[in-house]
Motif scaffolding. Structure first.
Motif, PDB file in Angstrom:
ATOM      1  N   UNK A 196       0.758  -1.246   0.184  1.00  0.00           N
ATOM      2  CA  UNK A 196      -0.102  -0.160   0.133  1.00  0.00           C
ATOM      3  C   UNK A 196       0.896   1.252   0.039  1.00  0.00           C
ATOM      4  N   UNK A 197       2.061   1.413   0.660  1.00  0.00           N
ATOM      5  CA  UNK A 197       2.979   2.491   0.593  1.00  0.00           C
ATOM      6  C   UNK A 197       3.351   2.425  -0.758  1.00  0.00           C
ATOM      7  N   UNK A 198       3.827   1.542  -1.338  1.00  0.00           N
ATOM      8  CA  UNK A 198       4.410   1.538  -2.811  1.00  0.00           C
ATOM      9  C   UNK A 198       3.189   2.194  -3.704  1.00  0.00           C
ATOM     10  N   UNK A 199       2.119   1.725  -3.695  1.00  0.00           N
ATOM     11  CA  UNK A 199       0.885   2.370  -4.355  1.00  0.00           C
ATOM     12  C   UNK A 199       0.880   3.675  -4.027  1.00  0.00           C
ATOM     13  N   UNK A 200       0.928   4.144  -2.939  1.00  0.00           N
ATOM     14  CA  UNK A 200       0.788   5.479  -2.504  1.00  0.00           C
ATOM     15  C   UNK A 200       1.940   6.407  -2.989  1.00  0.00           C
ATOM     16  N   UNK A 201       3.308   5.878  -3.067  1.00  0.00           N
ATOM     17  CA  UNK A 201       4.243   6.470  -3.573  1.00  0.00           C
ATOM     18  C   UNK A 201       4.193   6.695  -5.237  1.00  0.00           C
ATOM     19  N   UNK A 202       3.678   5.598  -5.782  1.00  0.00           N
ATOM     20  CA  UNK A 202       3.211   5.874  -7.387  1.00  0.00           C
ATOM     21  C   UNK A 202       2.394   6.894  -7.517  1.00  0.00           C
ATOM     22  N   UNK A 203       1.319   6.970  -6.497  1.00  0.00           N
ATOM     23  CA  UNK A 203       0.335   8.010  -6.634  1.00  0.00           C
ATOM     24  C   UNK A 203       0.679   9.376  -6.475  1.00  0.00           C
ATOM     25  N   UNK A 204       1.693   9.320  -5.632  1.00  0.00           N
ATOM     26  CA  UNK A 204       2.320  10.816  -5.248  1.00  0.00           C
ATOM     27  C   UNK A 204       3.234  11.137  -6.313  1.00  0.00           C
ATOM     28  N   UNK A 205       4.182  10.211  -6.728  1.00  0.00           N
ATOM     29  CA  UNK A 205       5.141  10.664  -7.745  1.00  0.00           C
ATOM     30  C   UNK A 205       4.096  11.143  -9.217  1.00  0.00           C
ATOM     31  N   UNK A 206       2.965  10.482  -9.492  1.00  0.00           N
ATOM     32  CA  UNK A 206       2.203  10.865 -10.681  1.00  0.00           C
ATOM     33  C   UNK A 206       1.702  12.104 -10.423  1.00  0.00           C
ATOM     34  N   UNK A 207       1.638  12.846  -9.346  1.00  0.00           N
ATOM     35  CA  UNK A 207       0.879  14.277  -9.210  1.00  0.00           C
ATOM     36  C   UNK A 207       2.121  15.203  -9.351  1.00  0.00           C
TER      37      UNK A 207
END
Length: 183
Positions: A171-182
């Motif tokens: 879940x933290x990896x998914x969160x990091x992907x989401x944050x980097x996409x923004x």
């Protein structure tokens, strides 16, 4: 971070819940669980704070350098512990990504926190996106139980469940992907 407000709140909830579970893992009877849990809790709560929508709270300018310093120290700690195994290198990459995002937020004008840029993806952001996307795919595959694999023999406390720890990392990896996409 900028992006849709509803997605930001989901990211805050996901990262906050992950950080909370990692705090519970600090009480684990398994030393390996305790060793990783502190850094993962810091990462979860740090990501949750960074994901709060700017329409609700815009941190003061001095907060981003402080943020970079905290995660810089976490990156140095991960580098030190990486001497004992390659598994700690992921913590190093995650902490370095948080430093990168904090520095980017510190250097961006306040209006940039609310709107998307159109200049393309910087090379470091792209490299981090590739790394975390690969990590998410691998971590997700590792959550699938092997055929015929037996679970723990007796009752296991919440802090000692390796599948929950892997789910938190996912879940933290998914969160990091989401944050980097923004970015």
């Amino acid at each position: 971070m900028h992006g849709p407000v509803s997605a930001a709140w989901l990211l805050v909830a996901l990262c906050g819940a992950t950080g909370t579970y990692c705090l519970l893992r600090l009480r684990s009877g398994v030393e390996e669980q305790r060793r990783a849990a502190g850094g993962e809790a810091l990462m979860g709560f740090g990501m949750a704070v960074m994901a709060v929508p700017a329409t609700v709270f815009t941190p003061p300018r001095w907060a981003w350098p402080l943020y970079a310093a905290v995660f810089g120290a976490a990156a140095l700690w991960a580098l030190w512990t990486a001497r004992g195994g390659l598994r700690h290198l992921h913590h190093l990459v995650g902490s370095a990504a948080m430093v990168y995002m904090a520095v980017a937020m510190a250097g961006a004008p306040p209006a940039a926190h609310h709107a998307h840029g159109g200049g393309g993806v910087p090379a470091l952001t792209g490299a981090l996106l590739l790394y975390f996307t690969g990590y998410v795919l691998l971590a997700g595959a590792l959550l699938v139980p092997a055929a015929g694999a037996a679970g723990p023999a007796g009752p296991v406390s919440w802090g000692d469940r390796p599948e929950l720890a892997r789910a938190c990392r996912l879940s933290m990896g998914i969160g990091m992907v989401a944050m980097l996409l923004t970015m």
